[in-house]
Structure formats: structure tokens, C-alpha cells
Scaffold this active site. Structure first.
Site, short mmCIF file in Angstrom:
data_model
loop_
_atom_site.label_atom_id
_atom_site.label_comp_id
_atom_site.label_asym_id
_atom_site.label_seq_id
_atom_site.Cartn_x
_atom_site.Cartn_y
_atom_site.Cartn_z
N ARG A 87 -3.83 -8.62 -0.04
CA ARG A 87 -3.98 -7.61 1.05
C ARG A 87 -5.38 -7.33 1.89
O ARG A 87 -6.10 -7.16 1.22
CB ARG A 87 -3.44 -6.08 0.17
CG ARG A 87 -3.40 -4.86 1.45
CD ARG A 87 -2.28 -5.05 2.59
NE ARG A 87 -2.44 -3.92 3.24
CZ ARG A 87 -2.30 -3.57 4.40
NH1 ARG A 87 -1.74 -4.65 5.14
NH2 ARG A 87 -2.25 -2.23 4.92
N CYS A 88 -5.32 -7.65 3.09
CA CYS A 88 -6.41 -7.46 3.93
C CYS A 88 -6.31 -6.54 4.75
O CYS A 88 -5.20 -6.33 5.35
CB CYS A 88 -6.90 -8.88 4.58
SG CYS A 88 -6.92 -10.14 3.27
N GLU A 142 7.96 1.95 12.29
CA GLU A 142 6.70 1.51 12.64
C GLU A 142 6.34 -0.10 12.88
O GLU A 142 5.46 -0.79 12.86
CB GLU A 142 5.59 1.73 11.41
CG GLU A 142 5.62 3.36 11.27
CD GLU A 142 4.55 3.45 10.03
OE1 GLU A 142 3.67 2.71 9.84
OE2 GLU A 142 4.60 4.49 9.66
N GLU A 183 -10.85 8.92 -1.99
CA GLU A 183 -11.55 7.86 -2.10
C GLU A 183 -12.96 8.27 -1.41
O GLU A 183 -13.96 7.62 -1.54
CB GLU A 183 -11.12 6.68 -1.43
CG GLU A 183 -11.10 6.30 0.03
CD GLU A 183 -10.43 5.05 0.62
OE1 GLU A 183 -10.96 4.37 1.31
OE2 GLU A 183 -9.50 4.71 -0.22
N ARG A 222 -8.82 -15.41 6.60
CA ARG A 222 -7.97 -15.24 5.45
C ARG A 222 -7.28 -16.21 4.84
O ARG A 222 -6.19 -16.36 4.37
CB ARG A 222 -7.14 -14.25 6.03
CG ARG A 222 -7.73 -12.87 6.50
CD ARG A 222 -6.60 -12.00 7.09
NE ARG A 222 -6.09 -12.35 8.30
CZ ARG A 222 -4.76 -12.22 8.90
NH1 ARG A 222 -4.30 -11.15 8.33
NH2 ARG A 222 -4.78 -12.65 9.83
N HIS A 268 4.08 -2.33 -4.37
CA HIS A 268 2.97 -3.35 -4.28
C HIS A 268 3.25 -4.49 -5.31
O HIS A 268 2.51 -5.36 -5.32
CB HIS A 268 1.76 -2.70 -4.89
CG HIS A 268 1.14 -1.83 -3.81
ND1 HIS A 268 0.51 -2.09 -2.57
CD2 HIS A 268 1.01 -0.38 -3.82
CE1 HIS A 268 0.20 -1.03 -1.73
NE2 HIS A 268 0.29 -0.07 -2.44
N ASN A 326 -12.58 1.10 -0.32
CA ASN A 326 -11.09 0.90 -0.08
C ASN A 326 -10.78 -0.36 -0.70
O ASN A 326 -9.80 -0.90 -0.45
CB ASN A 326 -10.65 0.73 1.34
CG ASN A 326 -9.49 0.73 1.65
OD1 ASN A 326 -8.58 1.40 1.01
ND2 ASN A 326 -9.01 0.04 2.71
N TRP A 385 -11.06 4.68 6.41
CA TRP A 385 -10.65 3.16 6.58
C TRP A 385 -11.17 2.47 7.81
O TRP A 385 -10.70 1.71 8.29
CB TRP A 385 -9.19 3.36 6.46
CG TRP A 385 -8.64 3.57 5.21
CD1 TRP A 385 -9.48 3.76 3.76
CD2 TRP A 385 -7.47 3.33 4.70
NE1 TRP A 385 -8.68 4.01 2.66
CE2 TRP A 385 -7.34 3.70 3.23
CE3 TRP A 385 -6.19 3.44 5.41
CZ2 TRP A 385 -6.48 3.89 2.43
CZ3 TRP A 385 -5.06 3.48 4.50
CH2 TRP A 385 -5.06 3.84 3.30
#
Length: 757
Positions: free
Chosen positions: A519-520, A488, A609, A16, A698, A121, A565
Site C-alpha cells: 500500500r503506497c 468513490e 497519529e 513502485r 486489509h 503514516n 496525510w
């Protein structure tokens, strides 16, 4: 001799590197030159890793999104950024995320709308069209990458999004017809192809994936017109389709005026013979025989059995490749040190898929004996997976077989149960809540990493997570939110967290794929039948509830989203896997309810999706997807309020199916699209409660109270005010507290202003 090529390569780096470089740049911790230098190093490394191919993609690298890159190449950017200070990269990031690295501290511009790339995705930035749209070629990005590649001896094949797909992906912002723009768009593509020819390019890959969708005659004619115009002979065009079958577009695709056609021979395997029959004798046929969307090893012997006769007939006119860009899979399986060795032997990431391609090429060109050892090892892995006792669980299969329609039915209709919920929860008009997660600070991530590495004991880790949960509750109470969440802190990812606690899943360390920008995500690997050994969220939720008198939402990810996902099994129908997940998450819902949790959110962010790309195939998917959600959610009493959430998914055309989910409250993304998603309610009377998101999480921009009031007033024109909630678009884990607190203060103030009115 069959040739090998690739349609695209992951751009983020095996570890990344691009993600971290982008975030440092956006935060002002590095310079633009440092960012561009790292990008050049990644491109060089990725081209070297593909050096065994006959043709290597160039132009597939992007700082954020390939569709946004195309918009800038075509000189097509929103007017709201054209006259702002800064250079092209500043404007690029303003469209992508609402702010450049040089805009910190100010609210810059409205970011471009973001939606899913076909049925993946991956998210792209939607082109915006009006009657005044014009195009002007800006080829520097692509030409610079081509110059780099040539200097490194790369056998370059530039990659472009085709003109018709580009128009199809965009949105009209007025009453214009975007296809009317084709006549002025094609000359820009002609100029670009001429420039590429002048730079020594022989082949250009031009992607038109809309050919695997249902197209009207108007769009089919646009494709014919486009390639009649672009077929000037200065370069050879490989027209690439992927993600499905051509079906009624097969003859059109085969006969477009291009020099080669790439088809997805994984999802479109049954069409290969028909494509061969329709393809003119002078065209190259490129077959995508390695799955670019999933991580299972290819059965090389099975592929060779049907591919070898094609190779004999086509000779040099046959190219072999992955089915689509490898953007959708992780980079390198060799990075994995902790995956179960048996499961590891079943997998192939991007580099391993290129190795598989090399074995196929050698077998086709030099005979199977030349790769007998490689084929034997591949066959052993394929057989191991098929025969493994870890894949099939008779108890899970029996539970799915025993499902009845009653599992998906609530005790009472919405009108009856919402009255009971209102009496129990005593919420004000325009109740406020968030979608679930709060900022995951560096301290949270470090604690989780140390715990996984054995450097923190269980008690210390739990204590640290409880501190973060307590912080989230304090902040929400100070903000005066109405329905709280625990934040969370303990969750790494909304899918991976649950997968780690379900039997039938495996997890990589470095299996990252890009979702959008920096975003990964690291999709879990669904390899076997799914079951839930123990409760997964109850203790954390009850601890949070103990800190407040306000209602605390239990937060779960729904079965369809967990499925969509994940890297899913390819040895059984997706519906079967989804039902298994539904039964597992249903057990968690019932445990939360039994523990006294009266508001439970079951996120189905990925419901849309998963739709097939052809509308004629939608209903079958929607039937089992909606039923899976209902099985998960509907075992509760009337007094328990069920929420669900969907983000960045156009749902206007499936609104009836969403209503059939029968969630008491649905929260959706609407702020980035200016409430366009609520147009569905002009024609469909949505029966339950809804929270149209008013805060685009975002973007780092902080919306004002007035902006959020305006958005909610638009919503109230379509949905009765007594059924409206006020909430952000999505979870807040990727944002910082310094952004979140003022944004939520404005959101609560907006709700109170609406109540006063």
C-alpha cells in the site's frame, strides 16, 4: 573529516516496482524467484544511489515491514502459523496479511495487528508476546543482504531495531510483562552481533526511537541493561534516535554503552548543544540535519552556520545524516515532469536529500567555497519560497482570525438530535453501512489516467464514473445495506482528491511513499494558505442518491487527516493550517446539507497519529485537532447525522477527546485487534453511536457470519445494542468485488441475526 551516512532508504522503488511485484506474486501471476530477483535488483540500485556516503544502510529493505522482519529474525512468530505448510516467506505473508501466495481460496490465519509507527503514516505489524514467548536467532535474511552488499563493494552498516524498542512496540496477549522477556532476548542480539562481526562488519546501527518518548524508570533501566550486555566490543554500535527530542532521556542516551549516538537535529535542534555537552569524549556524534519526514529543501547555509563549529570540535567523531530513515519521503524529484516549476524548486525527495548531505559534507570538509555554486542555488530556492506571493492569502488568514467558539457547537445535545435523526432515517437495529469506498477496478484506474492525460473528454469520463457509481448502488441494494455510499469511483485517494480541488496544494506524479506492505500513498504538498474555490463532492453524491430511496452518505475527509496525510508547511504552526482546512471542508458539509444529504461522514482516520510522542504535549494538539473537526462538522441542523471514521489507531487513551468531537456516529477498526480497542468503554461511557468494524479489509480473508456476530456480541457487552452499527473496518477500494460481495453478505446476515436475537 565529517562522515556521511543514511539511516534507511525507500524500499518500494521510484516507480513502485516492489508494490507491483508483490501484488503479482500474491495473485499467483509470478513466482517467488521472480519476486526475490526483483528485490535484489532494487537493493543493488538503491545501494548504488547511495554510493557517495561513507556508510550505507543494509537490512533496511523489507518485503512488507521492518518490525515484522525483526520478529522473524528473532524467531518470534505467532504459533498459529508455525506448523502450516509452506516456507518462511509463506508464513511471513500470513502474519502480514492473513494469507500467503499459496493460500488462495481458503481462509488461512488471523493477520497480525497493524498500527502506526510512532507519529508517522507508516504501519507496522505488532509483535505478540505471552508468558511462553521464546526467541531463536534466524539471521539468514540479514546475512544474505549483507553478502549481496559486500559483493557490490558497499560500505555496509547493518540496521537493526533495538531490543528495548522491539519489546516496547509489541503487545502482551495475556497478563505477562513484556519487559520480563528482555533477559532471553538479549542473548539473541548478542549472537547476531557476533555473526555480523564474523562477517567483517565494523559499525551496526541499532535503532531505539523510544528514547524520544516518555519512559518509566523501568524502561530506562532496561535500556541501560541492554547496552551493558551488548557492548562486547565485537562491533561498534551507533544507537539511533529520531522523531523528536530526548528531553529527560538525554543523559541516559548520551551515556549508554555504545560507540556512537544519532539524534534528530531537525526536530531536536534546540537540544544539540546539550547533547554535545553530555556526550563522552570518545563517542561519535551523528546529527540528523536533513529532514527525513518532509519534502522541503534544507536551508543549507543556515545549517552550516551552526554545524561548522561542531565539525571543527568533533572532527572525525562527527557524522551527518538525514534525521531518520528516508522511508517516509518519495524517491526521486527528477521523475517529476508536471509539477509547477517554482514549487518544484522548493522540494527535495530522498535522492535530493542525499545530494544536500553531500554538499554539507564538502562544505564542512573542504570549505564553503568548494560548493559555492550549490549553496547559492539552494539559497535562491529558499528565498523564492519565503517571498512567494502564492504562499499567503490574506482572505484565508482573516477568516481564521475571525473564527469564534460558536462555529464548533451543534444546535442541540446528542440526545435531542439523535431522536430527530431516528425519525427521519427510520433505520433498523444494528444498521449496516460501509466506510465509503468500493473496489477501484483496473477499468476505473485506467479511465482516470486517460482523463488526466487528456485522452478522455470530460463528458466521457463523467459517464464512466457514473456507471461505476450505479454499479456500487446496485450492489449495495442487492446486499440490503441500510445506509449506502456512492463508492468513490472518481477518487484517486481520500486526501489527494480533496487537495486537488483546494487552493494551496500541489501534486506530484511519482511522490509515492509506503504506508504498509504494497500500500503506497502519494501525499499532496500543502505549500500555501488553503481555500475551497467550489463544491467538490455534491454532484457525485446527488447522482448516487437519485438511484436509491435509501439514505446516501456524503463522504468527506476531515481536516486533521488531510493535514496529517500531507507533506505540510514548515513555515507556520500545523494548527493554523488545520483551521484553514476546517473552514474549507465546513463549506462542503454545508453545501451537501443544503442539497438534501442527511448523512455526512467526515473521516478522521489520522487523528491519533498526529499526537505528539510525549503525553505531556498531547492536550495542546487534541485541543486544536478536535476543535478543527467540530468547526468542520457542527454547522448542520439537528436532523443531519454526522459520522466519522478512524482506522488502525489505538484510541483508548484519547477516548474522552474523541467523545468531545461529538460526532453522532463513529466507526472504528476493531476486527484485527479482536475488539481490544473497545476495552476503553469498560471505564468510559461513550455517549454517542458507534460502529466497531467487523471485517478486516486489509486481509483478503472473508469473515464468516458467525465470526462477525461474535465480534458484535463482544461489543454489545460494553455499548448498548441500540447504539451499535455494523460495518467494515475501513474502505474497500483495495479489495476485489469477488472478496467484497461475500464478505458484506455475511456482514448483513450477521446484523439480521443480531436483530432477530
Amino acid at each position: 573529516m565529517a562522515k556521511t551516512h543514511n539511516l534507511g532508504f525507500p524500499r518500494i522503488g521510484a516507480h513502485r516496482e516492489l508494490k507491483f511485484a508483490l501484488e503479482k506474486y500474491w495473485q499467483g501471476e509470478s513466482s517467488q524467484s521472480e519476486l526475490t530477483e526483483l528485490a535484489a535488483g532494487l537493493r543493488q540500485k538503491h545501494w548504488q544511489q547511495q554510493s557517495g556516503l561513507d556508510l550505507i544502510p543494509v537490512g533496511d529493505f523489507s518485503f512488507y515491514d521492518q518490525v515484522l522482519d525483526t520478529s522473524f529474525t528473532l524467531g518470534h512468530i505467532p504459533g498459529r502459523v508455525k506448523d502450516l505448510a509452506g516456507d518462511e516467506l509463506d508464513n511471513y505473508f500470513r502474519v502480514a496479511r492473513g494469507r500467503s501466495a499459496n493460500d488462495s481460496g481458503c481462509q488461512c490465519v488471523h493477520a497480525g495487528e497493524m498500527t502506526k509507527w510512532f507519529d508517522t503514516n507508516y504501519h507496522y505489524i505488532v509483535p505478540e508476546f505471552t508468558v511462553d514467548t521464546c526467541f531463536a536467532l534466524n539471521p539468514e535474511r540479514l546475512l544474505a543482504q549483507l553478502t549481496e552488499a559486500k559483493a557490490q563493494g558497499v560500505a555496509a552498516k547493518p540496521v537493526l531495531i533495538g531490543p528495548v524498542t522491539y519489546l516496547w512496540l509489541g503487545k502482551e496477549k495475556d497478563n505477562s510483562n513484556k519487559l520480563d522477556l528482555l533477559d532471553q532476548l538479549l542473548p539473541v542480539y548478542e549472537q547476531l552481533l557476533t555473526l555480523l562481526a564474523d562477517n567483517g562488519v565494523e559499525w551496526v546501527q541499532i535503532d531505539e526511537p523510544i528514547l524520544v518518548t516518555e519512559l518509566s524508570a523501568e524502561w530506562q533501566q532496561a535500556l541501560s541493561k541492554a547496552y551493558q550486555t551488548l557492548n562486547k566490543g565485537q562491533v561498534k554500535l551507533l544507537l539511533a534516535t529520531y522523531f523528536g527530542e530526548l528531553k529527560e532521556n538525554l543523559s541516559l542516551a548520551a551515556n549508554l554503552q555504545v560507540q556512537g549516538l544519532h539524534v534528530d537535529a531537525v526536530r531536536g535542534r534546540n537540544e544539540v548543544d546539550a547533547v554535545i555537552a553530555a556526550l563522552p569524549a570518545d563517542k561519535v556524534l551523528s546529527l540528523g540535519v536533513i529532514d527525513g519526514r518532509n519534502i522541503w529543501k534544507t536551508d543549507l547555509n543556515a545549517v552550516l552556520d551552526w554545524l561548522a563549529p561542531v565539525a571543527r570540535d568533533f572532527g572525525e567523531r562527527l557524522w551527518v545524516a538525514p534525521s531518520c530513515s528516508l522511508l517516509h519521503v518519495p524517491v526521486d524529484l527528477n521523475s517529476e515532469q508536471k509539477l509547477d516549476t517554482e514549487i518544484l524548486s522548493w522540494l527535495a525527495f530522498a535522492l535530493q536529500k542525499l545530494d544536500e548531505l553531500a554538499v554539507l559534507s564538502r562544505a564542512l570538509n573542504d570549505g564553503r567555497d568548494s560548493v559555492s555554486a550549490e549553496l547559492a542555488a539552494n539559497q535562491a530556492a529558499i528565498d523564492s519560497r519565503r517571498q512567494s506571493g502564492r504562499v499567503h492569502n490574506p482572505d484565508v488568514q482573516a477568516a481564521v482570525a475571525a473564527m469564534t467558539p460558536q462555529l464548533g457547537q451543534r444546535q442541540s445535545p446528542y440526545a435531542e438530535r439523535i431522536a430527530k435523526q431516528a425519525a427521519h432515517l427510520s433505520l433498523p437495529a444494528y444498521p449496516t453501512t460501509t466506510i465509503g469506498s468500493f473496489p477501484q477496478t483496473a477499468e476505473i484506474r485506467q479511465a482516470r489516467l486517460k482523463f488526466k492525460q487528456g485522452e478522455l473528454d470530460q463528458a466521457t469520463y463523467v459517464s464512466l464514473m457514473k456507471e461505476e457509481i450505479a454499479r456500487a448502488v446496485r450492489e449495495q441494494e442487492a446486499l440490503d445495506l441500510d445506509v449506502l455510499v456512492h463508492g468513490e469511483a472518481e477518487r484517486n485517494d481520500m486526501v489527494e482528491y480533496f487537495g486537488e480541488q483546494l487552493d494551496g496544494y500541489a501534486f506530484s506524479q511519482f511522490g509515492w511513499v509506503q504506508s504498509y506492505g504494497s500500500r503506497c500513498v502519494k501525499p499532496p504538498i500543502l505549500f500555501g494558505d488553503i481555500s475551497r474555490p467550489a463544491a467538490m463532492t455534491v454532484a457525485w453524491t446527488l447522482y448516487a442518491q437519485s438511484l436509491t430511496e435509501k439514505p446516501m452518505k456524503g463522504m468527506l475527509t476531515g481536516p486533521v487527516t488531510i493535514l496529517n496525510w500531507s507533506f505540510v508547511r514548515d513555515d507556520q504552526p500545523r494548527a493554523v493550517s488545520c483551521y484553514q482546512l476546517a473552514l474549507a471542508i465546513r463549506a462542503e458539509v454545508l453545501d451537501l446539507e443544503q442539497a438534501g444529504v442527511k448523512v455526512i461522514q467526515i473521516d478522521e482516520a489520522a487523528l491519533r497519529e498526529g499526537l505528539p510522542l510525549r503525553r505531556s504535549e498531547w492536550q495542546d494538539y487534541l485541543n486544536w485537532a478536535v476543535e478543527s473537526f467540530r468547526i468542520t462538522a457542527n454547522g448542520v441542523a439537528d436532523e443531519t447525522q454526522i459520522h466519522t471514521h478512524m482506522c488502525y489507531s489505538e484510541f483508548n487513551d484519547i477516548i474522552a477527546s474523541i467523545a468531545d468531537m461529538d460526532a453522532d456516529v463513529i466507526t472504528i477498526e476493531t476486527s484485527r485487534s479482536d475488539m481490544e480497542l473497545l476495552d476503553a468503554f469498560d471505564h468510559f461511557k461513550y455517549p454517542n453511536e458507534i460502529g466497531p468494524g467487523v471485517y478486516d479489509i486489509h486481509s483478503p480473508n472473508i469473515p464468516t457470519e458467525a465470526q462477525m456476530v461474535q465480534l458484535m456480541q463482544q461489543a454489545a457487552k460494553r455499548i448498548p445494542a441500540e447504539r451499535l452499527w455494523v460495518n467494515p473496518d475501513c474502505g474497500l477500494k483495495t479489495r476485489q468485488w469477488a472478496e467484497v460481495v461475500p464478505a458484506l453478505q455475511n456482514m448483513v446476515a450477521a446484523a439480521k441475526s443480531l436483530r432477530a436475537k
